[in-house]
Enzyme design. Sequence first.
Site, PDB file in Angstrom:
ATOM      1  NE  ARG A 120      13.826  22.647  33.933  1.00  0.00           N
ATOM      2  CZ  ARG A 120      12.809  22.021  33.353  1.00  0.00           C
ATOM      3  NH1 ARG A 120      11.709  21.794  34.031  1.00  0.00           N
ATOM      4  NH2 ARG A 120      12.896  21.634  32.112  1.00  0.00           N
ATOM      5  CE1 TYR A 121      18.506  25.420  35.807  1.00  0.00           C
ATOM      6  CE2 TYR A 121      17.625  25.653  33.589  1.00  0.00           C
ATOM      7  CZ  TYR A 121      18.361  24.935  34.515  1.00  0.00           C
ATOM      8  OH  TYR A 121      18.932  23.759  34.154  1.00  0.00           O
ATOM      9  NE  ARG A 124      19.728  29.420  32.747  1.00  0.00           N
ATOM     10  CZ  ARG A 124      20.008  29.064  33.987  1.00  0.00           C
ATOM     11  NH1 ARG A 124      19.716  29.873  34.998  1.00  0.00           N
ATOM     12  NH2 ARG A 124      20.563  27.886  34.237  1.00  0.00           N
ATOM     13  CB  CYS A 133      12.631  20.197  13.380  1.00  0.00           C
ATOM     14  SG  CYS A 133      12.678  20.608  15.127  1.00  0.00           S
ATOM     15  CB  CYS A 137      16.730  14.331  16.500  1.00  0.00           C
ATOM     16  SG  CYS A 137      17.447  15.887  15.917  1.00  0.00           S
ATOM     17  CB  CYS A 140      12.819  14.637  19.317  1.00  0.00           C
ATOM     18  SG  CYS A 140      12.159  16.268  19.725  1.00  0.00           S
ATOM     19  NE  ARG A 142      11.324  21.272  24.765  1.00  0.00           N
ATOM     20  CZ  ARG A 142      12.529  21.793  24.538  1.00  0.00           C
ATOM     21  NH1 ARG A 142      12.934  22.026  23.310  1.00  0.00           N
ATOM     22  NH2 ARG A 142      13.305  22.107  25.549  1.00  0.00           N
ATOM     23  CG  ASP A 301      16.244  14.893  28.239  1.00  0.00           C
ATOM     24  OD1 ASP A 301      17.060  14.962  29.179  1.00  0.00           O
ATOM     25  OD2 ASP A 301      16.025  15.835  27.453  1.00  0.00           O
ATOM     26  CG  ASP A 338      17.535  19.031  31.471  1.00  0.00           C
ATOM     27  OD1 ASP A 338      17.303  19.545  32.585  1.00  0.00           O
ATOM     28  OD2 ASP A 338      17.358  19.623  30.387  1.00  0.00           O
ATOM     29  CE  LYS A 345      20.086  22.405  29.591  1.00  0.00           C
ATOM     30  NZ  LYS A 345      18.875  23.219  29.875  1.00  0.00           N
TER      31      LYS A 345
HETATM   32  C1  LIG Z   1      18.435  24.149  29.174  1.00  0.00           C
HETATM   33  C2  LIG Z   1      17.431  25.073  29.663  1.00  0.00           C
HETATM   34  C3  LIG Z   1      17.750  26.420  29.904  1.00  0.00           C
HETATM   35  C4  LIG Z   1      19.139  26.972  29.671  1.00  0.00           C
HETATM   36  O1  LIG Z   1      20.072  26.400  30.525  1.00  0.00           O
HETATM   37  P1  LIG Z   1      21.591  26.886  30.506  1.00  0.00           P
HETATM   38  O2  LIG Z   1      22.304  25.939  31.427  1.00  0.00           O
HETATM   39  O3  LIG Z   1      21.603  28.310  30.972  1.00  0.00           O
HETATM   40  O4  LIG Z   1      22.073  26.783  29.094  1.00  0.00           O
HETATM   41  C5  LIG Z   1      16.773  27.245  30.377  1.00  0.00           C
HETATM   42  N1  LIG Z   1      15.527  26.783  30.643  1.00  0.00           N
HETATM   43  C6  LIG Z   1      15.191  25.499  30.438  1.00  0.00           C
HETATM   44  C7  LIG Z   1      13.807  25.049  30.756  1.00  0.00           C
HETATM   45  C8  LIG Z   1      16.128  24.591  29.934  1.00  0.00           C
HETATM   46  O5  LIG Z   1      15.780  23.323  29.719  1.00  0.00           O
END
Ligand SMILES: *Cc1c(COP(=O)(O)O)cnc(C)c1O
Length: 400
Positions: A120-121, A124, A133, A137, A140, A142, A301, A338, A345
């Site tokens: 997504r980002y 990362r 798990c 929870c 959850c 997911r 969520d 989120d 986020k």
């Molecule tokens: C939460 C999340 C991350 C990590 O986010 P940070 O703000 O860096 O902790 C990375 N990818 C996805 C898809 C996420 O939901």
Amino acid sequence: MPYTEDRSAWYEGQGLWQHIPANDWNDWIWQLKNRITSVAQLEEHMTLTADEKAGCLFASQKLALAITPYFFNLIDRNDPNCPIRKQVIPRGGEAVMSEEEMLDSLGEDAHSPVPGLVHRYPDRVLFLVTDRCAAYCRYCTRSRLVSNAQDYNFHPEHEQGLKYIEEHPEIRDVLLSGGDPLLLSDKKLDYLLGRLRAIKHVEFIRLGSRIPVFLPQRITPELCEIFKKHGPIWLSIHTNHPKEATAELRAACERLSFAGVPLGNQSVLLKGINDDADVMKALVHRLLRMRVRPYYIYQMDLITGGAHFKVDVRKGIEIIRALRGHTTGYAVPQYVIDAPGGGGKVPINPDYVEKITDTEVVFRNYEGQQFRYPLTNTPIPAPAEGELVEASGREAPLLD
Ligand SMILES: *Cc1c(COP(=O)(O)O)cnc(C)c1O
């Protein structure tokens, strides 16, 4: 009534399982094999409310029921409002759907270049390495794929995921999650972490895991050696209420910390569980005492059947306001939503700034007092010749 607790007490012991040899109790495989996974097993130990019974009947189609004996001991069996109970015992609300809710509320499937990997980002990825798990929870995010109760057919593709990361040099941060990555065997974790470490552009590796909270016995010396070997590995645990901060969790966090694993915590804001400033304050204080830095508080969520957990965002802001300035800065997490559909986020903060102009910032502190910080620089005329006082130029002795 404000929440109060005995701050010097750390819950520990085998509770209902006194008759089990300590060797078994402390064995994570024993804990997993003896999980409570059915209404019948629950009812051997406690009286369920009608609402919980209805929830349990529905659970098998949504998200499996599973509670480790260790975590079950934290439940107050005489209190239907117990904050631990509400997290893991299904209630009728799970079957109630709202228009606003979604199966995949964060649009993860749309951001998955290969099964089990969410990119997504830009820098990362979220690597979903299992769909299981130690316990489930009820809120959850997911639940569509976790526990395999729905027909999702989740098959984590480790090799495909690794290949994708290897081929994308922009990825510098990999977050292992699931499901719970610490349910993988030591061998599998050692392999995965080794493969990720071998990728030159991957600088940062972290895990999101609730295992320390559900199953602290899993944090074995052998596992800690694996983290040491591939370190630095960062890890976020997931606690919601101070009752979860037991002597066992504290010891597990200590083992992780001593293996060089920096620890964070993620909480979800949940109605009737932790939507209270005193509860949150007690939780974050306990976290610091366990070497854990509160990282995020999530607005829940928009998952299907989650309405009975939903908290007003204004309450979340009020909780942050009650923490910031009133307690240790390290204890204050970032409150985030989120973004539904997959926007990432987004921080939600109390407003301290009242006005920013070209000449000043006007803001209030944690007590509501107003302050001004000038952005201007008005020179003071230099002192005239002879008005200067000679400085000694010598520093006072550093050590006595
Ligand atoms: C939460 C999340 C991350 C990590 O986010 P940070 O703000 O860096 O902790 C990375 N990818 C996805 C898809 C996420 O939901």
